[in-house]
Scaffold this motif. Sequence first.
Motif, PDB file in Angstrom:
ATOM      1  N   ALA A  31      30.817 -92.449 -19.072  1.00 21.30           N
ATOM      2  CA  ALA A  31      30.549 -91.236 -19.940  1.00 21.30           C
ATOM      3  C   ALA A  31      29.453 -91.187 -20.872  1.00 21.30           C
ATOM      4  N   VAL A  32      28.636 -90.114 -20.879  1.00 24.94           N
ATOM      5  CA  VAL A  32      27.322 -90.145 -21.315  1.00 24.94           C
ATOM      6  C   VAL A  32      27.650 -88.759 -22.414  1.00 24.94           C
ATOM      7  N   PHE A  33      27.529 -88.991 -23.715  1.00 24.25           N
ATOM      8  CA  PHE A  33      27.573 -88.050 -24.622  1.00 24.25           C
ATOM      9  C   PHE A  33      26.199 -87.424 -25.275  1.00 24.25           C
ATOM     10  N   PRO A  34      26.194 -86.308 -25.739  1.00 24.50           N
ATOM     11  CA  PRO A  34      25.093 -86.205 -26.635  1.00 24.50           C
ATOM     12  C   PRO A  34      25.144 -86.890 -28.065  1.00 24.50           C
ATOM     13  N   ASN A  35      24.088 -87.302 -28.681  1.00 25.76           N
ATOM     14  CA  ASN A  35      24.205 -88.007 -29.938  1.00 25.76           C
ATOM     15  C   ASN A  35      24.849 -87.007 -30.766  1.00 25.76           C
ATOM     16  N   HIS A  36      24.147 -85.817 -31.129  1.00 25.92           N
ATOM     17  CA  HIS A  36      24.612 -85.028 -32.228  1.00 25.92           C
ATOM     18  C   HIS A  36      24.885 -83.562 -32.026  1.00 25.92           C
ATOM     19  N   THR A  37      24.822 -83.492 -30.562  1.00 26.42           N
ATOM     20  CA  THR A  37      24.864 -81.999 -30.207  1.00 26.42           C
ATOM     21  C   THR A  37      26.435 -81.566 -29.885  1.00 26.42           C
ATOM     22  N   PHE A  38      27.002 -80.960 -30.840  1.00 29.31           N
ATOM     23  CA  PHE A  38      28.606 -80.497 -30.937  1.00 29.31           C
ATOM     24  C   PHE A  38      28.613 -79.382 -31.936  1.00 29.31           C
ATOM     25  N   LYS A  39      29.729 -78.717 -31.497  1.00 26.38           N
ATOM     26  CA  LYS A  39      30.099 -77.609 -32.237  1.00 26.38           C
ATOM     27  C   LYS A  39      31.451 -78.200 -32.980  1.00 26.38           C
ATOM     28  N   GLN A  40      31.681 -77.568 -34.173  1.00 29.64           N
ATOM     29  CA  GLN A  40      32.696 -78.283 -35.032  1.00 29.64           C
ATOM     30  C   GLN A  40      33.465 -76.688 -35.827  1.00 29.64           C
ATOM     31  N   ALA A  41      34.845 -76.872 -35.669  1.00 28.33           N
ATOM     32  CA  ALA A  41      35.402 -75.807 -36.712  1.00 28.33           C
ATOM     33  C   ALA A  41      36.511 -76.890 -37.491  1.00 28.33           C
ATOM     34  N   ILE A  42      36.281 -76.641 -38.755  1.00 34.71           N
ATOM     35  CA  ILE A  42      37.059 -77.701 -39.611  1.00 34.71           C
ATOM     36  C   ILE A  42      37.723 -76.772 -40.664  1.00 34.71           C
ATOM     37  N   ASP A  43      39.285 -77.111 -40.855  1.00 35.29           N
ATOM     38  CA  ASP A  43      39.835 -76.523 -41.812  1.00 35.29           C
ATOM     39  C   ASP A  43      40.206 -77.928 -42.748  1.00 35.29           C
ATOM     40  N   THR A  44      39.798 -78.235 -43.712  1.00 33.68           N
ATOM     41  CA  THR A  44      40.055 -79.285 -44.521  1.00 33.68           C
ATOM     42  C   THR A  44      41.196 -79.123 -45.131  1.00 33.68           C
TER      43      THR A  44
END
Length: 147
Positions: free
Chosen positions: A81-94
Amino acid sequence: MKYSEWRLLNDSERKSLGWHRHPRIKTVTLFTIAFIIIFVIVIFGISKNSTVHLNRKPTAQEAFNIAKVFVKDHLKQPSTAVFPNHTFKQAIDTAKNNYQIQSVVKALNISGKMVKSDWIVNMHYIGGDWSDKSSWQTDAVNISPEN
C-alpha cells in the motif's frame, strides 16, 4: 544586620564585615534560590508529563494516520500500500468524536496489478492514545474498487 545599621557603617567597617552581611544581598540571595528551586520543579514537572497527547482530541492528520491502518487491514496485500502523505479530505465532529477520512491508496491486487482505489473510513474516537487502534471504533471502511 538591618539596612539602617548598614548605612551607619563607614567604608572600612563595611569591607571588614563581608558581602554576606549586607542586607540586600541576603534578600536577593534568598529570592534567587527560591526562584531556582521553583524553576527546576516546573521544568521537571513538564518533562515528566509524557501523556499530554492523551488529554486532547486527535487532529485531522492523526485521524488520517490511524485511518490508513484500518484501510491496510482491509487490503489483500497491505505491505504494498502506498498512501499520499497529506492528501485527504476530512469531516470531523469533535462534539461527538466522529471522524470521516477520505483519500486514495495504490496497492497490488490479487492478480499483481497496481490499482488505485478511493477509500472512506468512518470512525469514532473513544479515548486514549490516538495512535492505538483500540482507542478507535470503526463504523465503516469502504474501499472502491475493492482490491
